[in-house]
Structure formats: C-alpha cells, structure tokens
Design an enzyme around this catalytic site. Structure first.
Site, PDB file in Angstrom:
ATOM      1  N   ARG A   1     -47.533 -27.043   5.887  1.00  0.00           N
ATOM      2  CA  ARG A   1     -46.540 -26.677   6.597  1.00  0.00           C
ATOM      3  C   ARG A   1     -46.624 -24.497   6.731  1.00  0.00           C
ATOM      4  NH1 ARG A   1     -40.225 -26.600   5.115  1.00  0.00           N
ATOM      5  NH2 ARG A   1     -40.900 -25.774   3.627  1.00  0.00           N
TER       6      ARG A   1
ATOM      7  N   ARG B   1     -47.458 -20.588   0.583  1.00  0.00           N
ATOM      8  CA  ARG B   1     -46.971 -21.314  -0.231  1.00  0.00           C
ATOM      9  C   ARG B   1     -48.288 -21.603  -1.954  1.00  0.00           C
ATOM     10  NH1 ARG B   1     -42.029 -24.210   2.124  1.00  0.00           N
ATOM     11  NH2 ARG B   1     -40.583 -21.942   1.937  1.00  0.00           N
TER      12      ARG B   1
ATOM     13  N   HIS C   1     -43.195 -26.096  -3.800  1.00  0.00           N
ATOM     14  CA  HIS C   1     -42.885 -24.715  -3.353  1.00  0.00           C
ATOM     15  C   HIS C   1     -43.265 -23.944  -4.747  1.00  0.00           C
ATOM     16  CE1 HIS C   1     -39.574 -21.546  -2.812  1.00  0.00           C
ATOM     17  NE2 HIS C   1     -39.457 -22.384  -1.440  1.00  0.00           N
TER      18      HIS C   1
ATOM     19  N   HIS D   1     -42.147 -30.397  -2.677  1.00  0.00           N
ATOM     20  CA  HIS D   1     -40.720 -29.307  -2.189  1.00  0.00           C
ATOM     21  C   HIS D   1     -41.036 -29.985  -0.600  1.00  0.00           C
ATOM     22  CE1 HIS D   1     -38.119 -26.830   0.007  1.00  0.00           C
ATOM     23  NE2 HIS D   1     -39.136 -25.782   0.821  1.00  0.00           N
TER      24      HIS D   1
ATOM     25  N   GLU E   1     -40.902 -14.760   5.651  1.00  0.00           N
ATOM     26  CA  GLU E   1     -41.397 -15.353   5.123  1.00  0.00           C
ATOM     27  C   GLU E   1     -42.805 -15.973   5.360  1.00  0.00           C
ATOM     28  OE1 GLU E   1     -39.224 -19.782   5.803  1.00  0.00           O
ATOM     29  OE2 GLU E   1     -37.188 -18.661   4.724  1.00  0.00           O
TER      30      GLU E   1
END
Ligand code: FAD
Length: 519
Positions: A372, A276, A230, A337, A114
């Site tokens: 995050r 992100r 997100h 998100h 990711e």
C-alpha cells in the site's frame, strides 16, 4: 430482532462515510461498533489522506506512484477509479468542517510529503488526522435522524439465507446477550487484521472480524499474505502501540543506531524515504544482525519550533514518556500496520454473496496490490463509501427483507470456567505469527506456523462449541481464521514481491498474479 434498510458493521472512515451518504438519501441505517465510538484504526491515523491537489501534481502521477508501490499487483483500473474520484471525495470532507491544516500564505490545505509519493500530496489535520476525521464524521452521524448507533455490539457471524446475506448475530458486550440484526443490504467495514501479530500499530479492533466472517460465509479472499509492517512504532514498555508517522521521515528524520550512524542508505538509494516494506526490512535486518531490540529515529536537527508545530501529538506523547523529540533520537521498531489483502470486491464494494458489501481495510478491490502507498487507505475508504452508496441506492428497492430470522441458539453452552485458555492462545498466536510469518519468511517457518494454527483452531473450536461467547473468544477465533488465511496465501506465493519476502524464493516471478482462496 432489529431491522434496518442497511446494516453497517464498523464505525471507521469507511462505515461512517457510507452511513452518512445513505442516511442523506433517506435510508434507515444501523451501524455497529464493537467497542466505544473512537476504537478504530481511523481514529489513530496520523499522516493524512493522499490526493493530487498540488499544482505540480496530477492524477497520472498519483496513479503511477500507487502502481510502483503495488509492485505489479495493483488493478490499474481500480487505481484509476479511486484516484480519479479522490478530489471530490476529499473536497466533500473539507466542506464538513474537517479541521484541515492550511498554509498561512494562500489558505490552501497544507500538503505533507510521505515515502513513495513523488511529490507533496497528503492533506492532513496536523498530526492527528484520524482523530479529526473520526470526530467530524461522528458529529455528523449524531445529528442524523436516520442513523442508529449500536456501540459495544460485536458482530459474531453473518446470516446467509439461500445464498443471500440478510443480517448478522452480534454480542451486546455490556448486556452480555446476543442480538439479531437484519439489513436489506449488509456491509462489512470492520478494518484490518494487524492484531494477528505481536507488535501492531492498530488498536485492538483490528482482529480481522469482517474478513473472518466473510471467509466463513463463503466469500473469496485475496492476497492475504501482504501485511504492511510500519517501520517506526515507538518502542517503550509503557506504550502498547504508538505509531511514529512516516511524515517525520518525510520532513527529514533519519534512522540511526545508538552511535548516531545512519544505515538505510546501505539498503536503498532513497534511504529513509524508500517505501515502507524496504525500510521495515532494513530495520529488521540490522536489528537481527546486531541483536538490537530497537533502532532510533532522529529529527532533532530540525528547528524545535517546527517540530512542535508540525508534530504536536508525537512531541507530546514522547514528552509524557520523558523523551524530547526536539533534542534526542527516539527508540522505534517495525510493527504490523495494514492488511492489504481481504474480501474480494469490485469498485462498489460488492462481494461474492448477494446483499453483502465490504469496504475499507476489510476489502480487497485491487487498489493496493502487493504494497500500500502511504495515505491511500483513508482515501480508499472515502471514495468507496460513495460508490457503495450509489450501488446500494440503485439496488435496494428490489430487495425484500425476511419477516423473521432464527434467534441465536445458546441452549447447549455454559459459562466458561477457564478463560486462561483464551488469553494463553492469544499470546501464543501473536508471538509465532510475528516470529514465523513476519517481515522475513521461510518455507519451514510457514509450515511450522500452519501446524500451530491448526492445533489452536481445534482447541478454540471445542471451546466455542461448549461455552458462551465473549469478546476475547470471538476475536481469537477470528484471528485464527485470518492467521490461517495469511499462512495459506503466503505458502502459495513462490516468489518475493512487495510486502511478502521469503528467503527460499528471493526472485520475483515474471507473471504477477493474485492469490485467491476460499476458506
Ligand atoms: C496508527 C495508524 C496510523 C495510520 N495512518 C494512516 C494515514 O495517515 N493515512 C491513511 O490513509 N491510513 C492510515 N492508516 C490506515 C487507516 O487508518 C486504516 O486503513 C483505515 O482507517 C481503515 O478504516 P476502516 O473504516 O476500514 O476501519 P477502521 O477504522 O479500523 O474501523 C473498523 C471499525 O469496525 C469495528 N469492528 C471491528 N470488528 C467488529 C465487529 N466484529 N463487530 C462490530 N464492529 C466491529 C471497530 O469497532 C471499528 O469501529 C493508519 C493506521 C494506523 C493503525
């Protein structure tokens, strides 16, 4: 009044794992959730759980990736604590029949990749990790004699007596009556506050109830301005919130415009695999510049069999809406998100109020900093559940439960006659938060948003004082509290850092600091 050793508010990964730990030690646990058992962000998680399992990985690398994403505001000691405890926490889950996806060759857990992770590190159950995790934990809870589930019970406010939290009032939604719950120790594990925004990837449970209750009770809140957007939620009129996992970009999906041209490489050299916030801002910029309602995500260049096997859930959801992921790009927009800020705690979930703990997305312990790292949050839930269980076990013997608590007073309220006020204010709040306090902020927009929150708060306060409570009213009240905390925290930050981007302060301060506020 219902009495427990430990009262846990919230049935996501954090609350459930904590309940199992404590129940195994013989404590009587009451666990509340405001809807049905599966209504949680945990259930909807797709990507997986970050853990440095791979031979070419190490805790040091995982720590470093987390610190880089956190943009100067992670607490390095907390990051080390969580990562150092990650392997046993995830192994425990694997021993609980969690249906992890395994490599055919060596039978080891398959590790997904990711954005922001320097290597493959994501343990997953196909692309429905959250559903598998929720099912595993709920099945274990149902087998435990020491845990009593109270679904459709919405905690309204904490009860604090002489500086100590002793329980909460809750609305039994089905029976439409209020109940008093008492716990020697009480835990907020109610998830985040993403529903403060018009577009959110979370289910409706994410109305920041625990954050708002803790704020009203006097706890400190940290870094509430950092909401993670997100980059890719499916854009479709029939679907309220369906996230298109980061793992698609990890496996080579490209963000494109209608004519098929890529754009993320113009914003960051990591292109689609940038963190992100960078990807969400890139999409927001191109959408605003070109007046687009959405952009596209395209993985159709990958073999069809691979897509169907790796992303069965996403493939099916798109197919049900008439789109074929293996053959065409799909429309996506960014959406709120994850709430990085929250109730200030230490690494055992201990808050400012005696007898009160906060865990999971509700809490701010310093792991996520200003942003995050993907898939670190489920890991946080699992690890923190263990450390909180340990702290509770060490301290609970000294806690005396009060013999009685004052009942909820409904003597001066009547049934509401104008629910339209609530639904209208819900919409208004979520819309202006999206437009004024969203991915890109300015001082003027923040001021405007604050004025509107204050007006709505006054209306809702009056409503709350005069009418019987309902789920919609209580959630609106909590969303307003969270919105105010987000705006106040955003106004305090005179820089752009991590997820907070203010065009009036484009530079980063040389001295990173947390924004701590009380309500
Ligand atoms: C679509 C999506 C995909 C995600 N994918 C990933 C991923 O792949 N990896 C990862 O690490 N993270 C992921 N996340 C984030 C992660 O799922 C959450 O941060 C995490 O699950 C939060 O767990 P939690 O236990 O803190 O809260 P939640 O799972 O949100 O649970 C909150 C619980 O509290 C209850 N509750 C709330 N308010 C009240 C109240 N007033 N009274 C009673 N009960 C209440 C709810 O009913 C629910 O049971 C994703 C999030 C979303 C939305």
């Amino acid at each position: 009044m219902k009495l427990y050793d430990v009262l846990i508010i919230g049935m996501g990964a954090a609350g459930m794992q904590l309940s199992l730990r404590l129940a195994a030690q013989g404590y009587k646990i009451g666990i509340l959730c405001k809807g049905e058992l599966m209504e949680s962000a945990t259930y909807w998680a797709q990507g997986g759980i970050a853990v440095p399992f791979a031979v070419d990985d190490s805790p040091a690398q995982h720590i470093n990736d987390t610190l880089v994403a956190g943009d100067g505001l992670c607490n390095p000691k907390v990051v080390k604590f969580i990562v150092d405890n990650s392997v046993p926490a995830v192994k425990e889950l694997l021993n609980m029949d969690f249906p992890v996806t395994r490599n055919k060759t060596d039978g080891q857990p398959d590790l997904g990749r990711e954005g922001g992770h320097s290597t493959r590190r994501i343990v997953h159950a196909s692309d429905h990790t959250g559903k598998a995790l929720s099912t595993t934990l709920i099945n274990a809870i149902k087998k435990s004699k020491n845990i009593t589930i109270h679904s459709n019970n919405l905690a309204i406010d904490l009860i604090v007596k002489r500086g100590k939290c002793v329980g909460c009032y809750a609305l039994d939604i089905k029976k439409n009556r209020t109940i008093t719950y008492a716990g020697k120790c009480n835990v907020l594990a109610t998830g985040g506050a993403s529903w403060v925004y018009q577009y959110s990837t979370s289910p409706q449970s994410a109305t920041g109830d625990g954050i708002a209750m803790a704020a009203r009770a006097g706890c400190r809140l940290a870094n509430m301005e950092f909401t993670q957007f997100h980059p890719t939620q499916l854009y479709h009129p029939q679907v309220k919130s369906f996230l298109i996992s980061e793992a698609l970009r990890g496996e080579g999906a490209k963000l494109v415009l209608k004519n098929g041209s890529r754009f993320m490489d113009k914003f960051d050299k990591r292109a689609e695999l940038a963190p992100r916030d960078v990807v969400a801002r890139g999409i927001d910029f191109i959408m605003k510049k070109r007046g687009l309602d959405f952009v596209y995500l395209d993985i159709s260049h990958k073999p069809s069999a691979f897509i169907k096997k790796r992303f069965p859930n996403t493939y099916k959801q798109c197919r049900d809406l008439g789109m074929d992921l293996t053959r065409q790009p799909i429309p996506v927009i960014p959406a709120a998100h994850y709430t990085c800020g929250g109730v200030v705690t230490d690494t055992a979930g201990v808050t400012d109020i005696k007898g009160l703990y906060a865990l999971g997305e509700t809490a701010h312990n310093g792991l996520h900093g200003a942003n995050r790292l993907a898939s670190n949050s489920l890991l946080e839930c699992l690890v923190m559940a263990h450390s909180a269980a340990e702290h509770i076990h060490q301290n609970i013997a000294n806690i005396k439960q009060p013999d009685s608590l004052p009942p909820w007073d409904e003597s001066r309220v009547v049934n509401s006659d104008e629910d339209v006020v609530i639904s209208h204010n819900w919409d208004e709040l979520r819309r202006f938060m999206w437009n004024y306090v969203g991915i890109v902020r300015t001082n003027k927009r923040l001021e405007r948003a604050l004025r509107r929150v204050q007006l709505l708060k006054e209306e809702v306060r009056e409503y709350y004082s005069n009418y019987r409570v309902s789920r919609d009213l209580l959630e609106l009240r909590n969303l307003l509290t969270c919105a105010e905390l987000i705006i106040r925290s955003a106004r305090m930050r005179k820089e752009s850092r991590g997820l907070h981007y203010n065009t009036d302060y484009l530079n980063k301060s040389t001295k990173p600091r947390n924004n701590i506020i009380t309500y």
